[in-house]
Design a protein around this motif. Structure first.
Motif, PDB file in Angstrom:
ATOM      1  N   THR A 186     -49.552-137.506  27.212  1.00  0.00           N
ATOM      2  CA  THR A 186     -49.162-136.754  28.393  1.00  0.00           C
ATOM      3  C   THR A 186     -49.435-137.589  29.630  1.00  0.00           C
ATOM      4  O   THR A 186     -50.390-138.376  29.664  1.00  0.00           O
ATOM      5  CB  THR A 186     -49.881-135.394  28.474  1.00  0.00           C
ATOM      6  OG1 THR A 186     -49.505-134.728  29.686  1.00  0.00           O
ATOM      7  CG2 THR A 186     -51.388-135.549  28.425  1.00  0.00           C
TER       8      THR A 186
ATOM      9  N   PRO B 176     -47.146-126.370  37.185  1.00  0.00           N
ATOM     10  CA  PRO B 176     -47.764-126.757  35.916  1.00  0.00           C
ATOM     11  C   PRO B 176     -49.277-126.864  36.081  1.00  0.00           C
ATOM     12  O   PRO B 176     -49.758-127.436  37.066  1.00  0.00           O
ATOM     13  CB  PRO B 176     -47.140-128.129  35.632  1.00  0.00           C
ATOM     14  CG  PRO B 176     -46.767-128.657  36.988  1.00  0.00           C
ATOM     15  CD  PRO B 176     -46.387-127.465  37.809  1.00  0.00           C
TER      16      PRO B 176
ATOM     17  N   VAL C 299     -40.877-131.398  30.421  1.00  0.00           N
ATOM     18  CA  VAL C 299     -41.037-132.055  31.716  1.00  0.00           C
ATOM     19  C   VAL C 299     -41.087-130.994  32.803  1.00  0.00           C
ATOM     20  O   VAL C 299     -40.238-130.091  32.847  1.00  0.00           O
ATOM     21  CB  VAL C 299     -39.865-133.017  32.007  1.00  0.00           C
ATOM     22  CG1 VAL C 299     -40.093-133.764  33.313  1.00  0.00           C
ATOM     23  CG2 VAL C 299     -39.658-133.992  30.854  1.00  0.00           C
ATOM     24  N   ALA C 300     -42.100-131.102  33.682  1.00  0.00           N
ATOM     25  CA  ALA C 300     -42.185-130.256  34.874  1.00  0.00           C
ATOM     26  C   ALA C 300     -42.021-131.166  36.082  1.00  0.00           C
ATOM     27  O   ALA C 300     -42.976-131.829  36.500  1.00  0.00           O
ATOM     28  CB  ALA C 300     -43.517-129.521  34.919  1.00  0.00           C
TER      29      ALA C 300
ATOM     30  N   SER D  85     -44.966-133.990  28.930  1.00  0.00           N
ATOM     31  CA  SER D  85     -45.622-133.747  27.646  1.00  0.00           C
ATOM     32  C   SER D  85     -44.703-134.314  26.578  1.00  0.00           C
ATOM     33  O   SER D  85     -43.576-133.842  26.404  1.00  0.00           O
ATOM     34  CB  SER D  85     -45.838-132.237  27.460  1.00  0.00           C
ATOM     35  OG  SER D  85     -46.548-131.953  26.279  1.00  0.00           O
TER      36      SER D  85
ATOM     37  N   PRO E 203     -44.566-130.634  21.796  1.00  0.00           N
ATOM     38  CA  PRO E 203     -45.305-130.786  23.049  1.00  0.00           C
ATOM     39  C   PRO E 203     -45.558-129.417  23.665  1.00  0.00           C
ATOM     40  O   PRO E 203     -44.820-128.459  23.417  1.00  0.00           O
ATOM     41  CB  PRO E 203     -44.349-131.614  23.910  1.00  0.00           C
ATOM     42  CG  PRO E 203     -42.985-131.237  23.410  1.00  0.00           C
ATOM     43  CD  PRO E 203     -43.147-130.988  21.929  1.00  0.00           C
TER      44      PRO E 203
ATOM     45  N   SER F 240     -50.674-129.869  30.746  1.00  0.00           N
ATOM     46  CA  SER F 240     -49.717-130.605  29.922  1.00  0.00           C
ATOM     47  C   SER F 240     -50.505-131.144  28.739  1.00  0.00           C
ATOM     48  O   SER F 240     -51.441-131.931  28.919  1.00  0.00           O
ATOM     49  CB  SER F 240     -49.091-131.739  30.727  1.00  0.00           C
ATOM     50  OG  SER F 240     -48.164-132.470  29.945  1.00  0.00           O
TER      51      SER F 240
ATOM     52  N   THR G 191     -47.728-123.184  32.728  1.00  0.00           N
ATOM     53  CA  THR G 191     -47.538-123.059  34.175  1.00  0.00           C
ATOM     54  C   THR G 191     -48.208-121.777  34.661  1.00  0.00           C
ATOM     55  O   THR G 191     -48.408-120.829  33.906  1.00  0.00           O
ATOM     56  CB  THR G 191     -46.053-123.034  34.572  1.00  0.00           C
ATOM     57  OG1 THR G 191     -45.401-121.924  33.923  1.00  0.00           O
ATOM     58  CG2 THR G 191     -45.364-124.316  34.176  1.00  0.00           C
TER      59      THR G 191
ATOM     60  N   ALA H 223     -44.979-133.942  35.618  1.00  0.00           N
ATOM     61  CA  ALA H 223     -45.799-133.830  34.418  1.00  0.00           C
ATOM     62  C   ALA H 223     -44.904-133.959  33.193  1.00  0.00           C
ATOM     63  O   ALA H 223     -43.859-133.310  33.106  1.00  0.00           O
ATOM     64  CB  ALA H 223     -46.537-132.495  34.386  1.00  0.00           C
TER      65      ALA H 223
ATOM     66  N   MET I 201     -46.777-127.094  27.335  1.00  0.00           N
ATOM     67  CA  MET I 201     -46.916-127.071  28.785  1.00  0.00           C
ATOM     68  C   MET I 201     -47.260-125.643  29.211  1.00  0.00           C
ATOM     69  O   MET I 201     -46.704-124.681  28.685  1.00  0.00           O
ATOM     70  CB  MET I 201     -45.604-127.503  29.459  1.00  0.00           C
ATOM     71  CG  MET I 201     -45.683-127.649  30.976  1.00  0.00           C
ATOM     72  SD  MET I 201     -46.352-129.240  31.517  1.00  0.00           S
ATOM     73  CE  MET I 201     -44.988-130.351  31.122  1.00  0.00           C
TER      74      MET I 201
ATOM     75  N   VAL J  84     -39.623-125.776  33.958  1.00  0.00           N
ATOM     76  CA  VAL J  84     -39.854-126.747  32.892  1.00  0.00           C
ATOM     77  C   VAL J  84     -38.555-127.051  32.169  1.00  0.00           C
ATOM     78  O   VAL J  84     -37.744-126.154  31.894  1.00  0.00           O
ATOM     79  CB  VAL J  84     -40.916-126.217  31.912  1.00  0.00           C
ATOM     80  CG1 VAL J  84     -41.130-127.190  30.768  1.00  0.00           C
ATOM     81  CG2 VAL J  84     -42.227-125.956  32.656  1.00  0.00           C
TER      82      VAL J  84
ATOM     83  N   VAL K 110     -49.153-137.489  34.112  1.00  0.00           N
ATOM     84  CA  VAL K 110     -48.850-136.884  35.415  1.00  0.00           C
ATOM     85  C   VAL K 110     -48.852-138.012  36.431  1.00  0.00           C
ATOM     86  O   VAL K 110     -49.805-138.805  36.490  1.00  0.00           O
ATOM     87  CB  VAL K 110     -49.881-135.808  35.805  1.00  0.00           C
ATOM     88  CG1 VAL K 110     -49.565-135.244  37.189  1.00  0.00           C
ATOM     89  CG2 VAL K 110     -49.902-134.680  34.774  1.00  0.00           C
TER      90      VAL K 110
END
Length: 528
Positions: A354, A424, A69-70, A364, A415, A427, A419, A362, A417, A77, A356
């Motif tokens: 995913t 981010p 998670v972002a 994932s 998952p 994802s 950045t 975001a 991610m 993250v 957003v």
């Protein structure tokens, strides 16, 4: 840009929010949650719950989950490990005494405790907004009223027919009338609907304690399992610190071991030492380097990855650039390595999604029961189909991933991610069991080394080294096949498509979201 003379799909563009899942009914359920003001995590839970009903061959509430998670469009993250453990009295010694050299995929001993429901509630408690009862409503509706079986689901179902026929409860539910449901057939899971309603009303304790847990324990014990009510009551996932590596100026994040995400980071460290941008994407030269870096990284995975506290080397050692330099020296651009040998790799499959949201949260998210229809062991009173993740344990007493009481196995679902500059930018996830690390590494390379469009990256033909044999999809061109064979690779046509993928790219400069969905699945992207 894709050639519109040929079949295919375009990437989806939106401005405020987006969902990408492996099933259209899950995408719709998640999108509706977003339109009602739910967060990305709310949408991920709603979509995953739907997939736990409509893709029973891939996932379910008897399995596990992981998430990255972002929050709020930032680069800090957060990772969550929702993988279940072996029962408290599980014993590798006892299984060896019974003649086992490994844990079969359809064995009761492969059933680890289900971590997904606990994970959903823990993630919801930190990142959710809408009531859990609202989020589970679509899944409950599909389980009770029925859902049409989609094409990829029907295909997988047919391949698992023998597996499902072995046990009475699974046969009765998943082979109605003695056969697999055809594409478009309505299938129902009324007992699962009742269990989801209990979970919606009582929370995770309604699943891990009380009548539902008691019924699950009875089923497992009747099959020869050592699972207890105490095991179920003790299930608890963990928020953990992600691991990462830098690749071409971007940071790639993964959940730490027992998750195999570390394997993808190893591959990227190896790939970083080659000028891949000078090679044509998908060419024999580029695929050769992907294959060789993958073979090295998988060998390291199988030697080292297990629960973090049980590893005999540190994550920092494995991710050190000096270690990558030493391994990379074994690769030559014109000839396959001959000293790797079989790796015992294979492909299973799962679901991934995913999301957003409009606040740029975001998520994932991946949820799985591991092999097709998991263990095949179904609790008839609750409709819960149990995963067989314990198959990943070793029974070698000297191996770090050896089965032990209360231990988590090396886990394939991962998952992803990415950045960049504290935000981010991607994802995503790639499904396919052991294929996932290579799948993620080649998505990142194709995006950032070759500048390909997101949907084109997911569409591209795939190869997968099982060790000394490389599986290839039918879409790989004859020219590329000749090139790989000329470098000494032994090629074999893949029986199944290699994995699947979903991805959302966040274009901060333009203020847009770009989504892509793998054509190897039934899924789709939606946004607004």
């Amino acid at each position: 840009m894709r050639d519109f003379h040929f079949p295919g799909r375009s990437a989806v563009h939106a401005m405020q929010a987006m969902v990408a899942t492996s099933h259209p009914l899950a995408t719709e359920a998640a999108m509706q949650v977003l339109r009602e003001g739910g967060t990305a995590m709310d949408a991920a839970i709603a979509g995953s719950a739907v997939m736990a009903v409509v893709e029973p061959q891939m996932t379910g509430i008897g399995g596990d989950c992981f998430a990255l998670v972002a929050p709020n469009g930032g680069g800090d993250v957060i990772a969550f490990n929702g993988s279940g453990r072996a029962p408290a009295t599980a014993s590798a010694d006892r299984l060896r005494e019974q003649g086992f050299t490994d844990i079969p995929v359809d064995s009761i001993h492969a059933v680890t405790l289900p971590g997904a429901i606990d994970g959903w509630f823990r993630l919801h408690g930190r990142f959710g907004r809408l009531e859990m009862a609202r989020l589970l409503q679509p899944a409950i509706g599909y389980a009770r009223n029925g859902y049409p079986v989609h094409a990829r689901v029907a295909r997988d179902w047919r391949k698992a027919r023998t597996h499902l026929a072995r046990r009475d409860a699974a046969r009765a539910l998943f082979l109605p009338g003695g056969d697999c449901p055809a594409e478009g057939t309505i299938h129902r899971q009324e007992r699962l609907a009742e269990t989801l309603e209990i979970i919606a009303a009582k929370g995770p304790r309604g699943f891990y304690e009380g009548p539902v847990a008691e019924a699950m324990v009875r089923t497992l014990r009747a099959q020869g399992g050592v699972h207890t009510a105490t095991d179920f009551a003790g299930v608890a996932g963990d928020f953990v610190t992600p691991i990462s590596t830098d690749y071409r100026g971007r940071t790639v994040h993964q959940v730490p071991p027992n998750n195999q995400g570390l394997t993808a980071l190893m591959m990227l460290n190896l790939m970083e030492g080659f000028d891949l941008s000078a090679l044509a994407p998908g060419s024999a030269e580029a695929l050769h380097l992907e294959i060789e870096t993958a073979r090295l990284a998988y060998a390291m995975r199988d030697r080292h990855i297990t629960e973090l506290g049980e590893m005999k080397v540190t994550v920092e050692q494995i991710l050190s650039k000096s270690w990558a330099d030493e391994l990379r020296a074994r690769i030559t651009p014109d000839r396959a390595m001959t000293d790797i040998g079989p790796l015992g790799l294979g492909t299973s499959d799962t679901v991934y999604m995913t999301v957003v949201d409009r606040d740029m949260n975001a998520v994932s998210f991946i949820n799985s029961i591991f092999d097709s229809f998991g263990s095949g062991i179904l609790c008839p009173e609750t409709g819960v189909l149990f995963q067989n993740r314990g198959h990943s344990f070793s029974l070698d007493p000297d191996h770090p991933n050896v089965l032990a009481p209360g231990k988590r196995p090396m886990h394939t679902i991962m998952p992803g991610m990415v950045t960049e500059q504290g935000k981010p930018v991607l994802s995503f996830g790639v499904m396919g069991g052991d294929y996932q690390p290579l799948g993620q590494a080649r998505v990142i390379s194709n995006l950032f080394d070759h500048g390909r469009d997101l949907q084109g990256v997911l569409d591209a033909p795939r190869v997968f080294p099982l060790g000394d044999v490389v599986e290839v999809e039918r879409s790989v061109s004859a020219e590329v096949l000749r090139g790989l064979a000329g470098k000494g690779h032994t090629l074999r046509l893949a029986e199944d498509p290699l994995g699947g993928a979903q991805a959302i790219r966040i274009d901060h400069a333009r203020g847009t979201l770009v989504g892509a969905s793998d054509p190897r699945k039934d899924g789709c992207v939606a946004g607004y």
